[in-house]
Design an enzyme around this catalytic site. Structure first.
Site, short mmCIF file in Angstrom:
data_model
loop_
_atom_site.label_atom_id
_atom_site.label_comp_id
_atom_site.label_asym_id
_atom_site.label_seq_id
_atom_site.Cartn_x
_atom_site.Cartn_y
_atom_site.Cartn_z
N PHE A 1 33.09 -28.46 -8.72
CA PHE A 1 33.79 -27.88 -9.83
C PHE A 1 34.30 -29.07 -10.78
CE2 PHE A 1 37.65 -28.92 -7.48
CZ PHE A 1 38.59 -29.33 -8.25
N LYS B 1 22.68 -25.27 -8.55
CA LYS B 1 23.67 -24.33 -8.09
C LYS B 1 25.08 -24.93 -8.55
CE LYS B 1 26.51 -23.28 -5.02
NZ LYS B 1 27.48 -23.14 -5.26
N GLU C 1 31.00 -22.61 -7.96
CA GLU C 1 31.35 -20.79 -8.29
C GLU C 1 32.47 -20.58 -8.93
OE1 GLU C 1 31.32 -22.34 -5.41
OE2 GLU C 1 31.97 -21.20 -3.71
N SER D 1 32.63 -32.29 -1.55
CA SER D 1 33.65 -33.03 -0.77
C SER D 1 32.74 -33.37 0.34
CB SER D 1 34.60 -31.93 -0.18
OG SER D 1 33.68 -30.79 0.05
N CYS E 1 36.55 -37.77 -8.95
CA CYS E 1 36.14 -38.80 -7.66
C CYS E 1 36.48 -39.99 -7.86
CB CYS E 1 34.56 -38.32 -7.53
SG CYS E 1 33.48 -39.06 -8.88
N GLU F 1 41.88 -37.08 1.13
CA GLU F 1 41.59 -36.78 -0.27
C GLU F 1 42.62 -35.70 -0.80
OE1 GLU F 1 37.89 -35.34 -1.70
OE2 GLU F 1 38.21 -36.87 -3.54
P1 NAD Z 1 32.73 -28.65 -2.56
O1 NAD Z 1 32.28 -29.57 -1.46
O2 NAD Z 1 34.02 -27.73 -2.04
O3 NAD Z 1 31.76 -27.80 -3.28
C1 NAD Z 1 30.94 -28.66 -3.97
C2 NAD Z 1 29.67 -27.57 -4.05
O4 NAD Z 1 29.33 -27.18 -2.90
C3 NAD Z 1 29.71 -26.07 -4.57
O5 NAD Z 1 28.36 -26.01 -5.55
C4 NAD Z 1 30.10 -25.27 -3.51
O6 NAD Z 1 29.84 -23.94 -3.99
C5 NAD Z 1 29.15 -25.76 -2.56
N1 NAD Z 1 29.91 -25.41 -1.26
C6 NAD Z 1 31.22 -25.39 -0.94
N2 NAD Z 1 31.38 -25.04 0.44
C7 NAD Z 1 30.14 -25.04 1.07
C8 NAD Z 1 29.73 -24.64 2.37
N3 NAD Z 1 30.58 -24.69 3.26
N4 NAD Z 1 28.14 -24.88 2.49
C9 NAD Z 1 27.40 -25.05 1.50
N5 NAD Z 1 27.84 -25.21 0.42
C10 NAD Z 1 29.15 -25.18 0.20
O7 NAD Z 1 33.57 -29.72 -3.73
P2 NAD Z 1 34.54 -29.19 -5.01
O8 NAD Z 1 35.87 -28.73 -4.41
O9 NAD Z 1 33.62 -28.25 -5.84
O10 NAD Z 1 34.55 -30.63 -5.89
C11 NAD Z 1 35.41 -31.76 -5.33
C12 NAD Z 1 34.94 -32.71 -4.25
O11 NAD Z 1 33.81 -33.38 -5.11
C13 NAD Z 1 35.86 -33.90 -4.22
O12 NAD Z 1 35.86 -34.19 -2.77
C14 NAD Z 1 35.51 -34.80 -5.12
O13 NAD Z 1 35.67 -36.36 -4.62
C15 NAD Z 1 33.87 -34.73 -4.92
N6 NAD Z 1 33.19 -35.46 -6.09
C16 NAD Z 1 32.56 -36.61 -5.76
C17 NAD Z 1 31.98 -37.22 -6.84
C18 NAD Z 1 31.02 -38.46 -6.25
O14 NAD Z 1 30.44 -39.08 -7.19
N7 NAD Z 1 31.27 -39.03 -5.13
C19 NAD Z 1 31.99 -36.80 -8.11
C20 NAD Z 1 32.55 -35.39 -8.38
C21 NAD Z 1 33.12 -34.99 -7.41
#
Ligand code: NAD
Length: 497
Positions: free
Chosen positions: A149, A173, A176, A226, A281, A382
């Protein structure tokens, strides 16, 4: 209220699963839309269309694919403000920050414009008499990108321009929580000349992700999000024999040496700790104050944190917008409660912030902890919010130990006037992105980007030259054109003499 569907087969389509998720405007707390959550059958239909469409796209000369990227760059530049507005309305970050996000995405499109050069092969004439060998990169087929997000446009643009320029079909994808801007970007891709079916946006949650992970025709998965989800996606994707790169969570440390320029350090910490409400991030969430600098740092930092202008992202006066959802706001505030319980000193408490006229928005003020120790959960985990922890360290050795023993290793920075300390830090810090007097060593398209330790799963960093390797497979051809003179069966291992 809007209904947000998918983009499949070249057009926007409504979801058919019967499942939707709410999308909110974090500035007001009002629900602005319902987003369709795709079923496995909808994912399968999109993958089938993509597989078919990819054949012609993959066979299109790279020079022509590059021309599409040039047009896409122009269209994104022209529509930058509109896209940024869509980001702000669903994510909450300030409009200026959202524009910055789009520009960083455009930089990857610029890099992808050079795809004919990036894809050129290697050739060795005369590996044997009259025999030549060459290696060339071929697209994988259908690849998918699962994005977080916090950068609803930039992260999709880390992946898709390179995947597409390499000749793949790309299924996006998005999160959401803020899906609209990705649909707009995909429409511009089509306007630029990406053929129907080659780019698709499938909105959804775990069900859609699991369908992509299980689909036999999806060759590779790029994930950013994450760590727990990234690890799951990496393990599942690999078990299903796919290429997977998963860029994950972070706890970025900034080591502040006793000789650091305090004004510059405080400016840097304000931007890196509280910009985008800490939902980056590459946010700095831990400042390691070395030697005696800690007291002076807190003294200069705390009035700045207290004075942060928090407000709706579309208000040009706002320095920091709301958090993305009510649940995330509660989670971040919960971490601040926890820090107090764990015994850290809460120097600035932003939990009580209320904005007149925006009482239902997901706002909190900046929070600053001092005397945080490495055994506390607020240090280990985090938080992903506007909460900066200051940890005291007696010397450089103790500071680098903290950086290197932390579970995450996305980025790390040092602020110092001492070249020797900076040089040692750059060599010794176990993190993928290092900043020297730079708090957020942001990704550039012509370098790679990615963390170390549990901030990444997979052996390829994201985008840039690394992306060419990730999104292609190598084929090596050895050829000869025998006239008959050198023909004849060989019963031993050929030696190419
Ligand atoms: P998230 O892991 O909750 O979601 C990321 C994606 O995975 C979304 O599209 C979501 O729909 C999907 N998803 C969520 N839960 C899932 C599950 N149980 N099974 C399958 N798919 C699932 O992350 P977020 O809250 O959207 O984003 C924030 C996180 O992203 C933070 O931890 C941040 O550090 C990380 N991030 C990392 C970088 C990097 O380059 N390392 C860059 C941006 C964000």
């Amino acid at each position: 209220m809007d209904n947000i569907g998918h983009l499949v087969g070249g057009k926007r389509v409504a979801g058919t699963s019967g499942r939707t998720g709410p999308v909110f405007n974090p500035a007001t707390g009002e629900q602005s839309a319902a987003v369709a959550l795709a079923s496995a059958a909808e994912v399968d239909a999109a993958v089938k269309l993509a597989s078919k469409a990819q054949l012609a796209w993959g066979a299109t000369p790279p020079l022509m694919r590059a021309r599409v990227m040039f047009r896409l760059k122009e269209l994104l530049e022209k529509n930058k403000d509109d896209i940024a507005r869509l980001i702000t309305l669903e994510h909450g970050k300030t409009f200026e920050d959202a524009k910055g996000e789009v520009v960083r995405g455009i930089e990857v499109v610029e890099f992808a414009c050079g795809i004919p050069y990036l894809l050129r092969g290697d050739m060795t004439p005369d590996v044997g008499r009259g025999i030549d060998t060459w290696s060339a990169r071929h697209p994988l087929g259908v690849v998918a990108g699962i994005t977080p997000f916090n950068f609803p446009v930039m992260v999709g643009l880390w992946m898709s321009p390179m995947a597409l320029a390499c000749g793949n079909a790309f299924i996006w994808k998005p999160s959401e929580k803020d899906p609209t801007s990705s649909l707009r970007v995909a429409e511009l891709m089509m306007e630029a000349g990406i053929p129907e079916g080659v780019i698709s946006v499938i909105n959804g949650d775990k069900e859609a992700v699991d369908a992509l992970l299980a689909h036999p025709d999806v060759a590779a998965i790029s994930f950013v999000g994450s760590t727990p989800v990234g690890e799951y996606i990496y393990r599942t994707g690999c078990a299903n024999a796919k290429r997977v790169q998963a860029l994950c969570g972070a706890k970025n440390h900034m080591v502040v040496m006793p000789d650091a320029d305090l004004d510059q350090t405080v400016d840097a910490l304000m931007g890196a700790g509280y910009g985008a409400a800490g939902e980056r991030c590459m946010a700095v969430s831990v400042a390691v104050a070395v030697g005696k600098i800690g007291d002076k740092l807190i003294e200069k930092l705390s009035p700045r944190v207290s004075a942060l202008k928090v407000g709706p992202g579309m208000d040009p006066q706002s320095e920091m917008g709301p958090l993305v959802t009510k649940e995330h706001l509660a989670k971040v505030k919960g971490y601040v409660d926890l820090g107090v319980k764990e015994g850290a000193k809460l120097v600035v408490d932003g939990r009580g912030l209320k904005l007149q006229g925006y009482e239902n928005g997901y706002y909190m003020g900046g929070c600053l902890f001092d005397d945080v120790t490495s055994d506390m959960r607020i240090y280990k985990e985090e938080i992903f919010g506007p909460v900066l922890s200051v940890v005291r360290a007696p010397d450089y050795a103790a500071a680098i130990k903290l950086v290197n023993e932390h579970e995450y290793g996305n980025g790390a920075a040092i602020f110092t006037r001492d070249g020797d300390a900076a040089r040692a830090f750059s060599a010794e810090a176990k993190a993928g992105m290092i900043g020297v007097n730079v708090p957020i060593p942001v990704p550039l398209a012509f370098h790679s980007f990615g963390g170390w330790k549990r901030s990444i799963f997979g052996d390829r960093n994201s985008y840039g030259p690394e992306a060419v390797g990730f999104y292609t497979k190598l084929k090596t051809t050895t050829a000869r054109w025998p006239t008959g003179i050198r023909a004849g069966a060989e019963f031993v291992m050929p030696t190419m003499r």
